[in-house]
Design an enzyme around this catalytic site. Structure first.
Site, PDB file in Angstrom:
ATOM      1  N   LYS A  34       0.836  -1.201   0.000  1.00 22.71           N
ATOM      2  CA  LYS A  34       0.000   0.000   0.000  1.00 22.71           C
ATOM      3  C   LYS A  34       0.872   1.253   0.000  1.00 22.71           C
ATOM      4  CE  LYS A  34      -3.658  -0.301   2.569  1.00 22.71           C
ATOM      5  NZ  LYS A  34      -4.294  -0.500   3.877  1.00 22.71           N
ATOM      6  N   SER A  72      13.178 -42.179 -13.708  1.00 15.58           N
ATOM      7  CA  SER A  72      11.959 -41.397 -13.498  1.00 15.58           C
ATOM      8  C   SER A  72      11.811 -41.211 -11.990  1.00 15.58           C
ATOM      9  CB  SER A  72      10.743 -42.112 -14.079  1.00 15.58           C
ATOM     10  OG  SER A  72       9.603 -41.329 -13.845  1.00 15.58           O
ATOM     11  N   MET A 113      -5.362  -7.280   9.109  1.00  8.18           N
ATOM     12  CA  MET A 113      -4.688  -6.487  10.139  1.00  8.18           C
ATOM     13  C   MET A 113      -5.540  -5.257  10.462  1.00  8.18           C
ATOM     14  SD  MET A 113      -0.696  -6.859   9.151  1.00  8.18           S
ATOM     15  CE  MET A 113      -0.820  -6.379   7.454  1.00  8.18           C
ATOM     16  N   HIS A 168     -15.461  -8.035   1.867  1.00  6.28           N
ATOM     17  CA  HIS A 168     -14.403  -8.917   2.348  1.00  6.28           C
ATOM     18  C   HIS A 168     -14.595 -10.352   1.851  1.00  6.28           C
ATOM     19  CE1 HIS A 168     -12.779 -11.690   5.333  1.00  6.28           C
ATOM     20  NE2 HIS A 168     -11.718 -10.924   5.165  1.00  6.28           N
ATOM     21  N   GLY A 206      -8.145  -7.050   5.059  1.00  7.58           N
ATOM     22  CA  GLY A 206      -8.930  -7.051   6.291  1.00  7.58           C
ATOM     23  C   GLY A 206      -8.309  -7.815   7.448  1.00  7.58           C
ATOM     24  N   ARG A 234      -2.939   3.155   8.937  1.00  8.55           N
ATOM     25  CA  ARG A 234      -3.369   1.938   8.244  1.00  8.55           C
ATOM     26  C   ARG A 234      -2.237   0.938   8.099  1.00  8.55           C
ATOM     27  NH1 ARG A 234      -7.919   2.396   4.788  1.00  8.55           N
ATOM     28  NH2 ARG A 234      -8.790   4.482   4.841  1.00  8.55           N
ATOM     29  N   CYS A 263       7.450 -38.599 -12.156  1.00  4.41           N
ATOM     30  CA  CYS A 263       6.082 -39.102 -12.317  1.00  4.41           C
ATOM     31  C   CYS A 263       5.312 -39.151 -11.016  1.00  4.41           C
ATOM     32  CB  CYS A 263       6.103 -40.471 -12.992  1.00  4.41           C
ATOM     33  SG  CYS A 263       6.951 -41.719 -12.019  1.00  4.41           S
ATOM     34  N   ARG A 305      -3.575  -0.783  -6.144  1.00  5.36           N
ATOM     35  CA  ARG A 305      -2.656  -1.923  -6.254  1.00  5.36           C
ATOM     36  C   ARG A 305      -3.076  -2.711  -7.483  1.00  5.36           C
ATOM     37  NH1 ARG A 305      -5.573  -4.851  -1.184  1.00  5.36           N
ATOM     38  NH2 ARG A 305      -7.543  -4.796  -2.264  1.00  5.36           N
ATOM     39  N   TYR A 315      11.156 -34.503 -19.003  1.00  7.16           N
ATOM     40  CA  TYR A 315       9.688 -34.450 -19.007  1.00  7.16           C
ATOM     41  C   TYR A 315       9.144 -34.592 -17.595  1.00  7.16           C
ATOM     42  CZ  TYR A 315       9.677 -39.532 -18.383  1.00  7.16           C
ATOM     43  OH  TYR A 315       9.869 -40.791 -17.884  1.00  7.16           O
TER      44      TYR A 315
HETATM   45  C1  PEP Z   1       5.968 -42.410  -6.750  1.00  6.13           C
HETATM   46  O1  PEP Z   1       6.337 -43.052  -5.787  1.00  6.13           O
HETATM   47  O2  PEP Z   1       6.174 -41.190  -6.859  1.00  6.13           O
HETATM   48  C2  PEP Z   1       5.240 -43.060  -7.841  1.00  6.13           C
HETATM   49  C3  PEP Z   1       4.915 -42.391  -8.933  1.00  6.13           C
HETATM   50  O3  PEP Z   1       4.852 -44.316  -7.645  1.00  6.13           O
HETATM   51  P1  PEP Z   1       3.582 -44.736  -6.813  1.00  6.13           P
HETATM   52  O4  PEP Z   1       2.826 -43.507  -6.477  1.00  6.13           O
HETATM   53  O5  PEP Z   1       2.814 -45.667  -7.675  1.00  6.13           O
HETATM   54  O6  PEP Z   1       4.192 -45.408  -5.621  1.00  6.13           O
END
Ligand code: PEP
Ligand code: MG
Length: 906
Positions: free
Chosen positions: A31, A785, A111, A459, A109, A100, A853, A343, A873
């Protein structure tokens, strides 16, 4: 000249507006920095100065006023008095100031603020000469009330009760209608309340009022609701707030005065055009607390054309200067317009995408900047479902559509009930007369929020929008009775607390009962491909920015999927392959019994044959959808006990048989076998590569399934690209063994088909030891992975299945952890293992493939870490694929994420 005697080693403790700018938000708060910027821009900002966050931190560290601060404030006050031409405490024409809060990050709102500082018994008459008796006593009343509550800690309800009684006596509906005599009596009664409650009176020295108000605002940094808000929003606890001390201007001096809040564009839809609420003859707090019905900003054009024209001019200036949607608070005092705050405004996710693209079209920003202005969290909100067909569900009320999306749940009338029911796993809709910052836990817990009063800038609206909760405000048809715990509609329908309602935050409608919920328009558009443009501006904007993110990003985005519908959805969402096909999913439900038969040695060969056939059938479908794209098939992973009968139930069954004299040899045999395989800690036991090593036939059938599925499709002219991945490896020797077995089977099947087959074999890095020995592992793996679910579990030594319900919540409530390491990657710990494995793996094998993954691969902040770590990836559940695409693109146009705080890496 900046008047200053702050200790040399410290940043300044006090700065005038004229000496700051917007780049100084860390020190001046958002502010304050923007007030300074507007002062530089020549906008009509009242004079003022800022007591900085550095002074606040000093105060919070020592628990007392920093020595020398009062003298600094006095010096800056002298300049303010000179500039404004009025003196604090002058009986003839007193200066009043507002005090303020305003931290680095907006905390609407949460503080405290004290207005009208400087009214005393000696100055009230001089004030009356400026705006009349009613005005002067109203200022005095506000000061006593705010000072009593904020500085002295008196329960605000005590003042509210007196006000309510005065309104009843005078038969008026709001405080603006109270006359001077009544206000004067209220000042006296408020002061008596304060005397009774804390044994003090309002100081009659205006400087003492100011001094204590500043310290009270500092202290409000640590009130529970502010702490809670910071935890929710990932704002660090040690920043402190700045305090803005600003010459008061008055929106409550009569019909030619008023206050308003407005936006340079519609923050809900993103549409162009000044937009907001105005309240004649009122101060700003009356606008935002929803106590009186506001009028749309457009009506100001009739009420005060000159002020309206000036205001819209300032809005344009601000938008062009900030190159973004701005929100603005303003006051008109007897026809003179003052801008009190601006802002870069909060907005809905839909508006964020739309505005970013509109600004590109208007030439104010480029597409890279537009990509920086949106994020994956907003996108995932847009992918949320909407209310479906409402026919058959009475319309209970229509209010203002404050935050889009759909929420269905049981009506809860206060935040405690809402939070309690949510903890019990119930869906709740918080329904309130109006919300205050204290309702925050209820807003967080609720599927949707409805208020009977309040405008779009109230709010409830601001907080719900920021959090992505569907929200309807100002549903004036609803009467809420907290005594009988009921809600009655204009049409006479009465709901009890606990009845189900459906809320449409996009249209502002509230329906009775459970309306079916439909997928979002954006999700549907994404699923339909990017061709039918022009039907919905939000979807258009999302597709445009996603396309730009795709152009920018260097990492691939794959999906975790193993069924035909999921694989199809993944492709529609733009997945470039499957990064994790969990083969155990082919053995869900009754198929689970096949592994039991294998383990317990019943019709083993037949069980193995069936396991292979099931895997092959599912794989053919998925490889076909992913034609030409990689599909990473992970060999069977789960702990063995998930496939076996429950030991306790089986033991009870056998005991009952014994007791009743029933002979069941098979049950006894099964019990003996299950006991043999029983483990006390299966998650750390016989699973992943260990199970594959103990039961190597499982490797054979799965490798055969992969090979046969691929060759089937090849025979049909397709281009299947399976890869095989081995889970839970801790030692490279494990991988060597399984890999040899996989390759032998692949070679056999290929030979049977008189062909060759190259299938990369990789490893999941999901144990700390795998990461720590990744150099050796890379020598025998084609790719890594990162299974960050297990890697988080094993790095922290904390069960991934129990964490949410267990101590982790307590940890977060106590501020020990800023976030949940199972949803946002712990960069400091798990992230370090990932980085180490990337480095050492690539050192051994420069062409090593690298992916992630675990769940984190679809989490916006974590995606940016994976990009920075150098992965090829990320692979996440299909609905999160667009989020990962967007964030992977953003990673290229934002500062790289360093290994550091992991709750909010932005
Ligand atoms: C993991 O452990 O991150 C994974 C992808 O395998 P899972 O969740 O199947 O154990
Ligand atoms: Mg795992």
């Amino acid at each position: 000249m900046a008047v200053n005697a702050t200790p040399e080693s410290s940043p300044p403790w006090v700065l005038d507006f004229a000496d700051g700018d917007r780049s100084m938000a860390d020190l001046l708060g958002g502010k304050g920095a923007n007030l300074a910027e507007m002062t530089r821009l020549g906008l009509p900002v009242p004079h003022g100065f800022i007591v900085t966050t550095a002074a606040c931190r000093e105060y919070l560290r020592h628990g007392s006023e920093p020595p020398g601060l009062t003298a600094l404030v006095d010096a800056h006050l002298a300049r303010l008095e000179r500039d404004s031409g009025r003196r604090l405490g002058d009986p003839a024409d007193p200066l009043l100031v507002s005090v303020r809060s305003g931290g680095r990050f907006s905390m609407p709102g949460m503080m405290e603020t004290v207005l009208d500082v400087g009214v005393t018994d000696d100055t009230v008459a001089g004030l009356a000469r400026r705006g009349g008796d009613r005005f002067a006593w109203d200022c005095y009343r506000r000061l006593v009330q705010m000072y009593g509550r904020t500085v002295l800690g008196v329960d605000g309800a005590l003042f509210e009760q007196e006000l309510a009684a005065a309104r009843t006596t005078l038969h008026v509906s709001h405080d603006g209608e109270l006359d001077a005599l009544t206000l004067r009596a209220l000042v006296a009664s408020f002061r008596r309340i304060i005397q009774r409650e804390v044994g003090e009176d309002l100081p009659q020295d205006p400087r003492e009022q100011l001094r204590r108000a500043v310290l009270a605002v500092f202290s409000s940094w640590n009130v529970p609701r502010a702490r809670f808000y910071r935890r929710q929003e990932g704002i660090p606890d040690d920043l402190g707030t700045a305090v803005n001390v600003v010459e008061m201007v008055y929106g409550n001096t009569g019909p030619r005065s008023g206050s308003g809040v407005c936006f340079t564009r519609d923050p809900a839809s993103g549409e162009l055009g000044a937009y907001g609420d105005y309240l004649p003859n009122a101060q700003g707090e009356d606008v935002v607390n929803g106590s009186r019905a506001t009028i749309p900003l457009a009506q100001l054009a009739q009420l005060d054309p000159a002020a309206y024209t000036a205001l819209t001019g300032h809005l344009r200036t601000l938008e062009e200067h900030y190159r973004d949607l701005c929100d603005v608070e303003f006051t008109i005092e007897d026809g003179t317009l003052w801008v009190l705050q601006t802002r870069v405004g909060k907005r809905t996710a839909a508006a964020a995408f739309r505005i970013a693209c509109a600004l590109v079209d208007e030439g104010l920003i480029d597409l890279d900047e537009a990509l920086r202005r949106v994020d994956g969290r907003q996108l995932s909100r847009l992918l949320h479902p909407q209310l479906g067909d409402t026919s058959g569900h009475d319309l209970l009320a229509t209010g203002l559509p404050a935050s889009p999306g759909a929420g269905v749940g049981e009506v809860a009338l206060d935040h405690e009930t809402a939070a309690r029911w949510a903890r019990e796993g119930r869906d709740v809709v918080l329904v309130r007369q109006e919300t205050s910052p204290d309702d925050l836990p209820g807003i967080v817990a609720a599927r949707a929020v409805v208020t009977a009063r309040g405008g779009l800038t109230s709010h409830a609206a601001v907080v719900a929008r920021g959090m992505g909760r569907p929200c309807v405000v100002g549903a004036a048809d609803l009467t809420i009775d907290l005594e009988t715990r009921t809600v009655t509609t204009h049409a006479g329908v009465t709901l009890a607390e606990g009845d189900t309602v459906s809320v449409d935050g996009t249209s502002g409608r509230v329906h009775l009962g459970r309306v079916p919920v439909q997928p979002s328009a954006v999700a549907t558009r994404l699923a339909g491909g990017a061709t039918d443009t022009g039907t919905d501006p939000v979807s258009d904007a999302v597709l445009r920015l996603l396309a730009h993110a795709d152009e920018r990003r260097r990492v691939g985005v794959r999906a975790n999927a193993e069924t035909l519908p999921d694989a199809l959805a993944a492709r529609q969402y733009g997945a470039e392959g499957i990064g994790l096909f969990r083969t155990e999913h082919t053995l869900l439900g009754p198929r689970r019994e096949l592994v039991e038969r294998l383990v317990l040695d019943r019709d083993r060969d037949d069980a193995l044959r069936q396991i292979g056939e099931l895997a092959r059938a599912d794989l053919v479908q998925v490889l076909e959808v992913m034609d030409g794209l990689p599909v990473v098939v992970r060999l069977l992973d789960p702990p063995l006990h998930e496939f076996l009968p429950d030991l306790t139930s089986l033991a009870v069954e056998v005991a009952v048989n014994d007791a009743t004299g029933v002979e069941d040899a098979e049950a006894e045999e099964r019990l003996a076998a299950v006991r043999r395989w029983h483990e006390s800690n299966p998650m750390l036991g016989l699973r992943g590569v260990r199970l594959l090593t103990v039961l190597p036939e499982l490797v054979d059938v799965q490798a055969r399934a992969v090979a046969e599925a691929a060759l089937d499709l090849r025979a049909r002219g397709l281009d299947p690209r399976p890869e095989v991945m081995v889970p839970l490896v801790a030692e490279s020797a494990e991988l060597v063994l399984v890999r040899a077995r996989v390759e032998a089977v692949l070679a056999t099947v290929a030979a049977e088909h008189r062909t060759t087959l190259r299938v990369p074999v990789g490893v999941m890095v999901e144990l700390p030891r795998a990461a720590l020995t990744s150099g050796r592992l890379a020598a025998v793996a084609d790719f890594f992975s990162f299974g960050t679910n297990d890697l988080t579990q094993t790095t922290w030594g904390m069960s991934r299945d129990d964490a949410e319900t267990g101590f982790l919540r307590t940890y977060r409530e106590q501020g020990l952890l800023a976030g949940d390491p199972f949803s946002t990657l712990d960069v400091d710990g798990v992230g370090r293992l990932v980085s180490l494995a990337v480095r050492e793996g690539r050192r051994t094998r420069p062409d090593l493939g690298l992916g992630a993954c675990g769940e984190h691969a679809g989490d916006p902040d974590s995606v940016r870490f994976f990009v920075a770590a150098g992965l090829d990836y990320v692979s996440c559940s299909p609905p999160r694929v667009p989020v990962a695409r967007l964030e992977a693109g953003r990673a290229e146009v934002l500062e790289p994420v360093a290994g550091g705080a992991w709750a909010d890496t932005r």
